[in-house]
Scaffold this active site. Structure first.
Site, PDB file in Angstrom:
ATOM      1  N   SER A 147       0.867  -1.192   0.000  1.00  0.00           N
ATOM      2  CA  SER A 147       0.000   0.000   0.000  1.00  0.00           C
ATOM      3  C   SER A 147       0.894   1.229   0.000  1.00  0.00           C
ATOM      4  O   SER A 147       2.015   1.181   0.534  1.00  0.00           O
ATOM      5  CB  SER A 147      -0.853   0.019   1.270  1.00  0.00           C
ATOM      6  OG  SER A 147      -1.453   1.288   1.437  1.00  0.00           O
ATOM      7  N   TYR A 160      -0.701  -0.844  10.565  1.00  0.00           N
ATOM      8  CA  TYR A 160      -1.010  -1.332   9.214  1.00  0.00           C
ATOM      9  C   TYR A 160       0.047  -0.808   8.236  1.00  0.00           C
ATOM     10  O   TYR A 160       0.627  -1.567   7.451  1.00  0.00           O
ATOM     11  CB  TYR A 160      -2.410  -0.859   8.815  1.00  0.00           C
ATOM     12  CG  TYR A 160      -2.747  -1.046   7.352  1.00  0.00           C
ATOM     13  CD1 TYR A 160      -3.141  -2.289   6.854  1.00  0.00           C
ATOM     14  CD2 TYR A 160      -2.668   0.025   6.457  1.00  0.00           C
ATOM     15  CE1 TYR A 160      -3.442  -2.456   5.511  1.00  0.00           C
ATOM     16  CE2 TYR A 160      -2.971  -0.133   5.114  1.00  0.00           C
ATOM     17  CZ  TYR A 160      -3.356  -1.371   4.645  1.00  0.00           C
ATOM     18  OH  TYR A 160      -3.661  -1.531   3.315  1.00  0.00           O
TER      19      TYR A 160
HETATM   20  P1  NAP Z   1     -11.660  -6.089   0.525  1.00  0.00           P
HETATM   21  O1  NAP Z   1     -12.366  -5.596  -0.670  1.00  0.00           O
HETATM   22  O2  NAP Z   1     -12.232  -5.784   1.858  1.00  0.00           O
HETATM   23  O3  NAP Z   1     -11.465  -7.669   0.354  1.00  0.00           O
HETATM   24  C1  NAP Z   1     -10.789  -8.398   1.320  1.00  0.00           C
HETATM   25  C2  NAP Z   1     -10.767  -9.868   0.886  1.00  0.00           C
HETATM   26  O4  NAP Z   1      -9.896 -10.534   1.762  1.00  0.00           O
HETATM   27  C3  NAP Z   1     -12.090 -10.564   0.995  1.00  0.00           C
HETATM   28  O5  NAP Z   1     -12.186 -11.489  -0.080  1.00  0.00           O
HETATM   29  C4  NAP Z   1     -12.009 -11.298   2.336  1.00  0.00           C
HETATM   30  O6  NAP Z   1     -12.907 -12.398   2.320  1.00  0.00           O
HETATM   31  C5  NAP Z   1     -10.538 -11.662   2.357  1.00  0.00           C
HETATM   32  N1  NAP Z   1      -9.858 -11.814   3.639  1.00  0.00           N
HETATM   33  C6  NAP Z   1      -9.845 -10.946   4.677  1.00  0.00           C
HETATM   34  N2  NAP Z   1      -9.052 -11.395   5.666  1.00  0.00           N
HETATM   35  C7  NAP Z   1      -8.524 -12.578   5.225  1.00  0.00           C
HETATM   36  C8  NAP Z   1      -7.628 -13.523   5.793  1.00  0.00           C
HETATM   37  N3  NAP Z   1      -7.113 -13.359   7.013  1.00  0.00           N
HETATM   38  N4  NAP Z   1      -7.312 -14.614   5.071  1.00  0.00           N
HETATM   39  C9  NAP Z   1      -7.830 -14.805   3.838  1.00  0.00           C
HETATM   40  N5  NAP Z   1      -8.687 -13.948   3.261  1.00  0.00           N
HETATM   41  C10 NAP Z   1      -9.023 -12.852   3.937  1.00  0.00           C
HETATM   42  O7  NAP Z   1     -10.135  -5.528   0.574  1.00  0.00           O
HETATM   43  P2  NAP Z   1      -9.223  -4.809  -0.532  1.00  0.00           P
HETATM   44  O8  NAP Z   1      -9.386  -3.349  -0.402  1.00  0.00           O
HETATM   45  O9  NAP Z   1      -9.439  -5.463  -1.842  1.00  0.00           O
HETATM   46  O10 NAP Z   1      -7.768  -5.145   0.028  1.00  0.00           O
HETATM   47  C11 NAP Z   1      -6.945  -6.130  -0.563  1.00  0.00           C
HETATM   48  C12 NAP Z   1      -5.485  -5.759  -0.352  1.00  0.00           C
HETATM   49  O11 NAP Z   1      -5.226  -4.471  -0.920  1.00  0.00           O
HETATM   50  C13 NAP Z   1      -5.034  -5.670   1.101  1.00  0.00           C
HETATM   51  O12 NAP Z   1      -3.726  -6.184   1.213  1.00  0.00           O
HETATM   52  C14 NAP Z   1      -4.989  -4.164   1.383  1.00  0.00           C
HETATM   53  O13 NAP Z   1      -4.068  -3.833   2.375  1.00  0.00           O
HETATM   54  C15 NAP Z   1      -4.529  -3.679   0.015  1.00  0.00           C
HETATM   55  N6  NAP Z   1      -4.800  -2.257  -0.210  1.00  0.00           N
HETATM   56  C16 NAP Z   1      -6.069  -1.791  -0.345  1.00  0.00           C
HETATM   57  C17 NAP Z   1      -6.293  -0.443  -0.567  1.00  0.00           C
HETATM   58  C18 NAP Z   1      -7.669   0.128  -0.756  1.00  0.00           C
HETATM   59  O14 NAP Z   1      -7.780   1.383  -0.802  1.00  0.00           O
HETATM   60  N7  NAP Z   1      -8.712  -0.676  -0.866  1.00  0.00           N
HETATM   61  C19 NAP Z   1      -5.200   0.440  -0.626  1.00  0.00           C
HETATM   62  C20 NAP Z   1      -3.923  -0.062  -0.476  1.00  0.00           C
HETATM   63  C21 NAP Z   1      -3.725  -1.415  -0.276  1.00  0.00           C
HETATM   64  P3  NAP Z   1     -13.428 -13.150   3.689  1.00  0.00           P
HETATM   65  O15 NAP Z   1     -14.132 -12.117   4.499  1.00  0.00           O
HETATM   66  O16 NAP Z   1     -14.314 -14.254   3.194  1.00  0.00           O
HETATM   67  O17 NAP Z   1     -12.183 -13.673   4.333  1.00  0.00           O
END
Ligand code: NAP
Length: 255
Positions: A147, A160
């Site tokens: 991130s 985080y």
């Molecule tokens: P999201 O839309 O909330 O999706 C999270 C996914 O992870 C879901 O499929 C969830 O399904 C699964 N999950 C959560 N905890 C887990 C665990 N312990 N083991 C296995 N699966 C797990 O999140 P996102 O925004 O796409 O984030 C994905 C990645 O992008 C993360 O690494 C985050 O730090 C990074 N990121 C996001 C942003 C942003 O602005 N969105 C920015 C920078 C970086 P279940 O609930 O079924 O487990």
């Protein structure tokens, strides 16, 4: 996404994407699948796994769908074993899972929460790769999802952010250790409206601020992150390893 513009760089390849039942992970699985990969999706909840698999299969994508909480050793081993039983090899691993259970300042964060963030956001990638290494094909690739918060951990997301900083170092260290068989790179997304980021992006004032901070005056999309990840995972990036690609529309991060 204009599917007619998507290539077929992953034909015959097998890709594991963790935390891939919604958001960025799902979009990555979808992109790799549309480009021809057999994709292995997973997350903690069976219902989410089943629903995501159905959506991908409806697009003609070959999918293996499993429950895997990334900090559960047995489920991680099962993820690798079932992938190898079904497809015989692994070409790409995208380590995408992260947790952010706290908005406390670092010194106020309970030790159990510090441990959990370290375990899910950093350690799980290492131990998953440890299980996967014997099956990684020559020319395989790993992408860690970090991130832009890793460059300058914000006070409300301090631990985080620190775990995401660690992934930059982990990318370098793993790239050296896994070369020349496997390349290891990292994507650092900016702000993307997903469930994970909803506490920021659902607030209109905050959302406008984030859009203004980016040079391109918009938030990122899950497809933006998937396209960058697919590039790094593909042979188009065959001379790139140990690098982090910021995908943030020009939002301030590093030089
Ligand atoms: P999201 O839309 O909330 O999706 C999270 C996914 O992870 C879901 O499929 C969830 O399904 C699964 N999950 C959560 N905890 C887990 C665990 N312990 N083991 C296995 N699966 C797990 O999140 P996102 O925004 O796409 O984030 C994905 C990645 O992008 C993360 O690494 C985050 O730090 C990074 N990121 C996001 C942003 C942003 O602005 N969105 C920015 C920078 C970086 P279940 O609930 O079924 O487990």
């Amino acid at each position: 996404m204009d599917k007619s513009k998507i290539g077929k760089r992953f034909q015959g390849k097998v890709a594991i994407v963790t935390a891939s039942t919604q958001g960025i992970g799902f979009a990555i699985a979808q992109r790799l699948g549309l480009e021809g990969a057999s994709v292995v999706i997973s997350s903690r909840k069976q219902k989410n796994v089943d629903e995501a698999a159905e959506k991908l299969r409806a697009q003609g994508i070959e999918v293996l769908a499993l429950v895997c909480h990334v900090s559960n050793a047995e489920q991680r081993k099962n993820l690798i074993d079932k992938t190898v039983q079904k497809y015989g090899k692994i070409d790409t691993i995208v380590s995408n899972a992260a947790t952010n259970p706290s908005v406390d300042s670092l010194l106020q964060t309970p030790e159990s929460v510090l441990d959990k963030q370290w375990e899910v956001n950093v350690k799980a990638s290492i131990v998953l790769l440890k299980d996967a290494v014997p099956y990684l094909s020559k020319g395989s690739s790993v992408v860690l999802i970090s991130s832009i918060a890793g460059y300058n951990p914000p006070s409300a997301l301090a631990m985080y952010g620190v775990t995401k900083t660690a992934l930059f170092g982990l990318t370098k260290a793993l790239a050296a250790e896994m070369a020349p068989n496997t390349r290891v790179n990292c994507v650092a997304p900016g702000f993307v409206p997903t469930h994970f980021a909803s506490f920021l992006t659902n607030n209109e004032v905050m959302r406008n601020e984030l859009e203004e901070k980016s040079m391109l005056k918009r938030l990122g999309t899950t497809e933006d992150m998937a396209a960058a990840t697919a590039f790094l995972a593909s042979d188009d990036a065959s001379y790139i390893t140990g690098e982090t690609l910021v995908v943030a529309g020009g939002t301030p991060s590093r030089l």
